[in-house]
Design an enzyme around this catalytic site. Sequence first.
Site, mmCIF file in Angstrom:
data_model
loop_
_atom_site.group_PDB
_atom_site.id
_atom_site.type_symbol
_atom_site.label_atom_id
_atom_site.label_comp_id
_atom_site.label_asym_id
_atom_site.label_seq_id
_atom_site.Cartn_x
_atom_site.Cartn_y
_atom_site.Cartn_z
ATOM 1 N N HIS A 332 0.857 -1.280 -0.015
ATOM 2 C CA HIS A 332 -0.111 0.095 0.007
ATOM 3 C C HIS A 332 0.780 1.126 -0.020
ATOM 4 O O HIS A 332 1.928 1.200 0.541
ATOM 5 C CB HIS A 332 -1.052 0.104 1.275
ATOM 6 C CG HIS A 332 -1.752 1.173 1.116
ATOM 7 N ND1 HIS A 332 -1.823 2.176 1.739
ATOM 8 C CD2 HIS A 332 -3.247 0.946 0.628
ATOM 9 C CE1 HIS A 332 -3.056 2.888 1.359
ATOM 10 N NE2 HIS A 332 -3.935 2.109 0.789
ATOM 11 N N ASP A 389 -7.949 -5.244 0.005
ATOM 12 C CA ASP A 389 -8.344 -5.800 -1.311
ATOM 13 C C ASP A 389 -8.239 -7.333 -1.187
ATOM 14 O O ASP A 389 -8.826 -7.991 -1.663
ATOM 15 C CB ASP A 389 -7.803 -5.248 -2.574
ATOM 16 C CG ASP A 389 -7.878 -3.803 -2.909
ATOM 17 O OD1 ASP A 389 -9.173 -3.713 -3.193
ATOM 18 O OD2 ASP A 389 -7.154 -3.058 -3.016
#
Length: 452
Positions: A332, A389
Amino acid sequence: MSVNQNLEKTGSAAYLCEEYLKNNFIDPATCERLGVKRGLRNPNGTGVLAGLTNVCDVVGYDLVDGKPVPAPGKLIYRGIDVANIVEAAYKEDRFVFEEVIWLLLFGSLPNAEDLARFRKILEENRALPDNFAEDMIMKAPSPNIMNKMARSVLALYSYDDAPEDMSLANILAQSIGLIASLPTIMVNAYQIKRRVYDRQSMYLHLPVPGQSTAEHILATYRADQKFTKEEAKLLDLCLVLHADHGGGNNSTFACRVLSSSGTDTYSAIAAAIGSLKGPKHGGANHKVMQMLDYMKQDIRDYYDDEEVSEYLRKLLAKEAGDRSGLIYGMGHAVYTQSDPRAVILRSHAVELAHEKGFDDEFHLLCAVERLGPAIIEEVKGKAACANVDLFSGLIYRMLGISDDLFTPLFAISRIPGWCAHRVEEVVFANRIIRPAYKYLGKEQKYIPLEAR
């Protein structure tokens, strides 16, 4: 015949590509030499500071002597840790996405009376304008629901009596209307897509009074309109965790960029939807599920850490999966040690995974979360943690939701955040966003056409 088909038929496509590549090249190393911050990232990996916001804070590291030091991730909506909101939702056994919408838009928690009134306003605005579904969705179906949603949002401009009114009251009214109606648009677009492209029956259910957003989505999506409260609460949880992620995420920044130009609400939100569609942004959960399908196909023992680890190394080496060299659901831009959304989703998904018969799939994703960081550190030399996700796509699949709606559901979740940032940009920023690009082209003389 499309433009692309025509170019292919005439042999022009290859020629045009060759002409472009012959005259265009930018070496990424030049960016480093000139100090260009590619992706609006600082050399230490942090984002370039581009604005101020009261809406949301994303905490993934501590800055020590100007260097980011990994820290447990936090997601904060208007000063409130989202983990505390989720805890309250399950402790009090209620849906809280509507409360989060109010919080993001207005900056405070609604009292019981305000929340009841607000939920009623959302319910009353879920139905689409007369003939909208027939004229704007049915007559021009799309194989991709995100494109249909963006087009439908732009079309709503024509149904607004004051689409260009930039007053605070009007922008808030437009925002509430879009937040309320986008789930209906999504489900309608999906049902038409089923009929036209999948050759399956479609079901167009009317909104049911008294339902939360999560319940409304499941009731209009499913043919029999039946669902359990636990299913709806898990979907509500996903909506809450995706509702905002700071002003710098790609789709929100796109919304703020357009808003800074003075354009209308519908154009700004349609741009955000277009951004979120990208596989590097909102489309990532769909890629995780594709990766999971590859893993189930290629790994013999899902519970063998050594075999799973070896497969993850193959993914990074572009020897397995889609050969992209990526472990989807890992890494991320801000979170370094943990993504609080992934942590929360994992803890609440385990029970449904067992109930729905998805124990193996859930275990595999937990193995990716557990084994992935060390392998990415080993191969690429950088820290990475599981992101939201990794688990959101599996939750949608466990709820029986088509892969076609994974990213559209992200958009349904994120539109409150987009609208909150748009209001902030219009009311307080009041300056068009205009970064600079270094020109690298060489000087050349204009040559008359007959001399070329």
